[in-house]
Design a protein around this motif. Structure first.
Motif, mmCIF file in Angstrom:
data_model
loop_
_atom_site.group_PDB
_atom_site.id
_atom_site.type_symbol
_atom_site.label_atom_id
_atom_site.label_comp_id
_atom_site.label_asym_id
_atom_site.label_seq_id
_atom_site.Cartn_x
_atom_site.Cartn_y
_atom_site.Cartn_z
ATOM 1 N N THR A 145 0.826 -1.207 0.000
ATOM 2 C CA THR A 145 0.000 0.000 0.000
ATOM 3 C C THR A 145 0.860 1.256 0.000
ATOM 4 O OG1 THR A 145 -1.720 -1.193 1.218
ATOM 5 C CG2 THR A 145 -1.847 1.211 1.220
ATOM 6 N N ILE A 146 1.967 1.230 0.744
ATOM 7 C CA ILE A 146 2.889 2.382 0.762
ATOM 8 C C ILE A 146 3.474 2.614 -0.629
ATOM 9 C CG2 ILE A 146 5.100 3.199 1.665
ATOM 10 C CD1 ILE A 146 4.393 1.836 4.312
ATOM 11 N N ILE A 147 3.858 1.528 -1.304
ATOM 12 C CA ILE A 147 4.396 1.661 -2.669
ATOM 13 C C ILE A 147 3.342 2.257 -3.597
ATOM 14 C CG2 ILE A 147 5.220 0.367 -4.674
ATOM 15 C CD1 ILE A 147 6.470 -1.625 -2.731
ATOM 16 N N ALA A 148 2.108 1.802 -3.470
ATOM 17 C CA ALA A 148 1.028 2.360 -4.299
ATOM 18 C C ALA A 148 0.823 3.836 -4.002
ATOM 19 C CB ALA A 148 -0.262 1.575 -4.057
ATOM 20 N N GLY A 149 0.899 4.224 -2.711
ATOM 21 C CA GLY A 149 0.747 5.632 -2.338
ATOM 22 C C GLY A 149 1.866 6.494 -2.892
ATOM 23 N N VAL A 150 3.105 5.991 -2.844
ATOM 24 C CA VAL A 150 4.240 6.735 -3.402
ATOM 25 C C VAL A 150 4.079 6.932 -4.912
ATOM 26 C CG1 VAL A 150 6.729 6.626 -3.838
ATOM 27 C CG2 VAL A 150 5.830 6.025 -1.584
ATOM 28 N N LEU A 151 3.650 5.888 -5.600
ATOM 29 C CA LEU A 151 3.444 5.995 -7.045
ATOM 30 C C LEU A 151 2.303 6.961 -7.379
ATOM 31 C CD1 LEU A 151 3.861 2.267 -8.163
ATOM 32 C CD2 LEU A 151 5.413 4.170 -8.602
ATOM 33 N N LEU A 152 1.266 6.982 -6.551
ATOM 34 C CA LEU A 152 0.176 7.938 -6.772
ATOM 35 C C LEU A 152 0.663 9.363 -6.553
ATOM 36 C CD1 LEU A 152 -2.789 8.508 -7.353
ATOM 37 C CD2 LEU A 152 -3.280 8.132 -4.927
ATOM 38 N N ALA A 153 1.503 9.562 -5.534
ATOM 39 C CA ALA A 153 2.080 10.892 -5.311
ATOM 40 C C ALA A 153 2.957 11.306 -6.484
ATOM 41 C CB ALA A 153 2.881 10.900 -4.008
ATOM 42 N N LEU A 154 3.726 10.359 -7.030
ATOM 43 C CA LEU A 154 4.546 10.639 -8.200
ATOM 44 C C LEU A 154 3.673 11.003 -9.399
ATOM 45 C CD1 LEU A 154 7.264 10.607 -9.750
ATOM 46 C CD2 LEU A 154 6.899 8.153 -10.122
ATOM 47 N N CYS A 155 2.570 10.289 -9.556
ATOM 48 C CA CYS A 155 1.655 10.569 -10.659
ATOM 49 C C CYS A 155 1.065 11.974 -10.519
ATOM 50 C CB CYS A 155 0.555 9.522 -10.673
ATOM 51 S SG CYS A 155 -0.623 9.695 -12.027
ATOM 52 N N ASN A 156 0.718 12.365 -9.285
ATOM 53 C CA ASN A 156 0.185 13.704 -9.050
ATOM 54 C C ASN A 156 1.230 14.771 -9.354
ATOM 55 O OD1 ASN A 156 -1.706 15.705 -7.895
ATOM 56 N ND2 ASN A 156 -0.191 15.816 -6.242
ATOM 57 N N TRP A 157 2.466 14.523 -8.902
ATOM 58 C CA TRP A 157 3.560 15.475 -9.191
ATOM 59 C C TRP A 157 3.804 15.589 -10.688
ATOM 60 C CZ3 TRP A 157 8.589 14.326 -11.120
ATOM 61 C CH2 TRP A 157 9.472 15.393 -11.113
ATOM 62 N N TRP A 158 3.703 14.472 -11.380
ATOM 63 C CA TRP A 158 3.858 14.419 -12.837
ATOM 64 C C TRP A 158 2.795 15.287 -13.523
ATOM 65 C CZ3 TRP A 158 8.333 12.952 -14.039
ATOM 66 C CH2 TRP A 158 8.676 12.350 -15.261
#
Length: 417
Positions: free
Chosen positions: A394-407
């Motif tokens: 879940t933490i990995i998914a959250g980090v990737l979602l944050a990266l997607c938002n930053w993108w």
């Protein structure tokens, strides 16, 4: 954000390609293909077992019992052996006859075979066949099984000469016998052998269910020229990203759910049918498998789904990021191949023999989920380790979602073209 989510879902339902890969493929096409493949395999194996095999015997007079045994009539409920003896002309090329499929195999009995059997020696009979044939291994097994009774008769004769009973004779040849006694129940045994394939299928279905919606919701907006209009709406960019993420997550998890549901229905409905098509031994094994599957509880199924929730979130975040970055639809498709390879690799690791769920493998993304689902399937999962895997994924998914938002916040990424 809810309105954006509903809008995107409605647009996806109008896309035939998305409907095929998220609903039709996991629900109908994949189970039908696998069920059809299994049925076809059973029919081919049954046909190979019932096929009448033309054969020849060279040196039959040296040990006539072989011919008699292969051509004997079945007794009681015994299935016919289906062997047809072909008389060879003098000087016939046996190898050529086999290679041209005039005969399927030939047995070469050496001179002095009867004397060798009388002397208690081992009689070696050459089995000549073409091993490039698809059913060559099964053909050898049929002949070998047909001669089992003859082997037993000869062994009993030898035991009698030594003044031994059949049991004593068998003990003479096997002074030490290791008997397998597994402490695992049927569910654990079946889960260890086949449990790794279930997450392999489900995770790949989840990836395919997320792939096409992600491309459509990211680079598809660029191709249609609707991205600028969407950015002008009074909705924050994070809300836009979250709405798109939730749509892709929904389609990915829906594909997983429908796939598992359809496989469960097919197993319950057609499992007895497939079992009846097998031989007695295989049918018994299939029945034990079905009994093992019935021991899987609703809680176990919910635990499997809980493991797949963060996996679907990882796919949704990662694929949306790639789709946002891509300039064109074709470029986004080119990025999907390495992503699929990155998913395949940890799944293959989970299939390797000797790879078991421990604290080392629990730290490897995707592999840990595949191994956890396998342990749930076996009924031997450690709930503490399961919680750690769920949390880390879940933490990995959250980090990737944050990266997607930053993108999505960067103009140079959104408008690279």
């Amino acid at each position: 954000m809810l309105q954006v989510y509903i809008k995107e879902m409605l647009e996806l339902t109008r896309d035939k390609k998305t409907l095929i890969f998220t609903i039709l493929l996991p629900t109908l096409i994949m189970p039908v293909i696998l069920g059809g493949f299994f049925t076809l395999s059973l029919k081919i194996a049954k046909k190979a077992n019932e096929e009448v095999l033309d054969f020849a015997i060279i040196g039959s007079q040296n040990y006539a019992q072989v011919e008699s045994e292969l051509l004997r009539e079945p007794e009681g409920d015994e299935d016919p052996l289906n062997f047809n003896l072909i008389t060879l002309e003098p000087g016939a090329d046996v190898d050529e006859l086999i290679n041209t499929n005039k005969i399927r195999f030939a047995l070469v009995i050496p001179d002095g075979a009867s004397q060798a059997m009388e002397n208690g020696e081992t009689l070696e009979i050459d089995f000549k066949y073409n091993d490039s044939a698809t059913t060559s291994g099964l053909m050898f097994k049929r002949v070998n099984d047909a001669l089992e009774d003859l082997k037993t008769i000869e062994l009993v004769k030898r035991y009698a000469k030594l003044g031994l009973t059949e049991e004593q004779g068998e003990a003479l040849g096997k002074p030490l016998k290791l008997v397998q006694k597994s402490t695992a129940n049927e569910r654990e045994s079946f889960g260890e052998k086949f449990g790794a394939f279930l997450p392999y299928i489900l995770i790949l279905v989840g990836l395919s269910g997320a792939m096409y919606p992600a491309i459509d919701l990211g680079v598809g907006e660029k191709d249609r020229g609707t991205l600028e209009t969407l950015l002008l709406t009074p909705v924050s960019r994070f809300s836009l990203v979250l709405a798109k993420f939730l749509v892709i997550f929904t389609t990915s998890f829906l594909a997983i759910f429908l796939s598992l549901l359809s496989f469960a229905i097919m197993t319950l409905m057609f499992g007895p049918y497939f079992s009846s098509m097998m031989g007695p031994e295989s049918s018994a094994n299939a029945t034990s498998v079905l009994q093992a599957l019935t021991n899987i509880s609703v809680v176990d199924i919910l635990l499997m789904f809980s493991m797949l929730v963060p996996i679907a979130a990882i796919f949704a975040s990662l694929l949306l990021s790639v789709s946002i970055y891509a300039r064109t639809f074709k470029e986004a498709q080119n990025y999907m191949s390495p992503i699929m390879f990155l998913v395949f690799l940890p799944l293959i690791l989970a299939l390797l023999p000797g790879v078991k769920l421990d604290w080392v493998w629990a730290s490897v993304p995707i592999t840990n989920v595949a191994l956890a689902i396998k342990e749930i399937f076996k009924g031997t999962i450690d709930m503490g380790m399961l919680a750690v895997i769920f949390l880390s994924t879940t933490i990995i998914a959250g980090v990737l979602l944050a990266l997607c938002n930053w993108w999505f916040q960067r103009e140079q990424v959104l408008f690279r073209n």
